[in-house]
Scaffold this active site. Structure first.
Site, mmCIF file in Angstrom:
data_model
loop_
_atom_site.group_PDB
_atom_site.id
_atom_site.type_symbol
_atom_site.label_atom_id
_atom_site.label_comp_id
_atom_site.label_asym_id
_atom_site.label_seq_id
_atom_site.Cartn_x
_atom_site.Cartn_y
_atom_site.Cartn_z
ATOM 1 N N ASP A 20 0.871 -1.158 0.000
ATOM 2 C CA ASP A 20 0.000 0.000 0.000
ATOM 3 C C ASP A 20 0.922 1.226 0.000
ATOM 4 O O ASP A 20 2.130 1.088 0.232
ATOM 5 C CB ASP A 20 -0.853 -0.045 1.276
ATOM 6 C CG ASP A 20 -1.672 1.194 1.469
ATOM 7 O OD1 ASP A 20 -2.509 1.484 0.604
ATOM 8 O OD2 ASP A 20 -1.471 1.899 2.488
ATOM 9 N N ASP A 22 -0.229 5.184 0.833
ATOM 10 C CA ASP A 22 -0.535 6.229 1.814
ATOM 11 C C ASP A 22 -0.599 5.655 3.226
ATOM 12 O O ASP A 22 -1.356 4.714 3.491
ATOM 13 C CB ASP A 22 -1.867 6.903 1.475
ATOM 14 C CG ASP A 22 -1.772 7.723 0.208
ATOM 15 O OD1 ASP A 22 -1.203 8.820 0.264
ATOM 16 O OD2 ASP A 22 -2.234 7.250 -0.854
ATOM 17 N N ASP A 184 -1.819 -0.200 5.935
ATOM 18 C CA ASP A 184 -2.048 0.527 7.189
ATOM 19 C C ASP A 184 -3.542 0.619 7.506
ATOM 20 O O ASP A 184 -3.911 0.882 8.650
ATOM 21 C CB ASP A 184 -1.475 1.954 7.117
ATOM 22 C CG ASP A 184 -2.230 2.808 6.113
ATOM 23 O OD1 ASP A 184 -2.377 2.353 4.957
ATOM 24 O OD2 ASP A 184 -2.690 3.905 6.484
HETATM 25 O O1 LIG Z 1 -3.623 3.945 1.373
HETATM 26 P P1 LIG Z 1 -3.633 4.023 -0.116
HETATM 27 O O2 LIG Z 1 -2.252 4.128 -0.702
HETATM 28 O O3 LIG Z 1 -4.476 2.973 -0.770
HETATM 29 O O4 LIG Z 1 -4.304 5.451 -0.509
HETATM 30 C C1 LIG Z 1 -5.634 5.685 -0.345
HETATM 31 C C2 LIG Z 1 -5.991 7.162 -0.283
HETATM 32 O O5 LIG Z 1 -5.402 7.872 -1.289
HETATM 33 C C3 LIG Z 1 -5.692 7.758 1.046
HETATM 34 O O6 LIG Z 1 -6.432 7.147 2.080
HETATM 35 MG MG LIG Z 2 -2.860 3.205 3.144
#
Ligand SMILES: O=P(O)(O)OC[C@H](O)CO
Ligand SMILES: [Mg+2]
Length: 244
Positions: A20, A22, A184
């Protein structure tokens, strides 16, 4: 010498890794929190981690819908909310920093020939802003699947993004049982498990532990990840420690 029998069967079968982005590789969730707090303050409301848990990891429009529904702000549409937060986010994203241990783990897996990729709910424009200072590190990824990819019909907790990521590895689709996902977000862990993959969760310490369910392992930091436990090549230091 390291003893491979100390790994259980699932952990020992990992051959590919999906990250992942963010909140996991990049410390960007704080930007969303900050901006959403500012917007809510205008309506005399406060942002909390139970709302954050429902939004994290989703595509922008999906999380905007949740934000509007859950906060009950009926004078803003989800689309208007996205417009309202955009300028603030665009100025914050280029300052994105790596989470502790992200660089070490990515470089270690890459150097040892483990295929790695990113699967993020972020769309292309935001991805480019967030990673503009980290191009070299992200270039080590075999591929990157973004939230606005046509194959990602629904964001996390749908397994779409992880299944698309599994397909794009060399020789793909890779059997989900051989894939380890780092996440996360509770919805991200849910997506990984729905895809049939193993999931290591590195949650923000402010996220209540009731959201930790479903992950195969919970870590406080990527610095605490032990590749050897998952049948992956050990870090140099860990390798020498096994001789003691
Ligand atoms: O956690 P990610 O990388 O899937 O990002 C998701 C959004 O852009 C932020 O929550
Ligand atoms: Mg994330």
């Amino acid at each position: 010498m390291a003893n491979p029998t100390s790994c259980d069967s699932t952990k020992g079968s990992i051959t590919h890794v999906i990250f992942d982005m963010d909140g996991l590789l990049l410390d960007t969730e704080k930007f969303y929190t900050e901006v959403q707090e500012i917007i809510l303050a205008r309506y005399n409301k406060t942002f909390d981690w139970s709302l954050k848990a429902k939004m994290m990891g989703k595509k922008a429009i999906e999380s905007a819908r949740i934000f509007i529904e859950e906060t009950g702000i009926d004078s803003l549409t989800p689309e208007e909310f996205l417009v309202e937060r955009e300028d603030m986010l665009q100025s914050l994203f280029p300052t994105s920093e790596l989470m502790p241990g992200a660089s070490r783990l990515i470089r270690h897996l890459h150097a040892n020939g483990i295929p790695i990729c990113v699967a993020t709910g972020s769309h292309k424009r935001h991805f480019d802003l967030k990673t503009q200072r980290h191009g070299e590190l992200f270039s080590l990824m075999h591929h990157i699947v973004l939230g606005d990819d046509p194959e990602v019909k629904q964001g996390k907790p749908s397994p779409d993004i992880f299944l698309a990521a599994a397909k794009r590895f060399e020789g793909g689709p890779i059997d989900p049982q051989n894939i380890l996902v780092f996440e996360d977000a509770p919805l991200g862990v849910c997506a990984a498990k729905s895809a049939g993959m193993s999931a290591v969760m590195v949650p923000d310490p402010r996220l209540d532990s009731s959201y930790h369910g479903g992950a195969d392992q919970i870590l406080s930091s990527l610095l605490d990840f032990n590749p050897y436990e998952w049948g992956l090549p050990p870090f140099e230091k860990a390798a020498s420690q096994t001789h003691i």
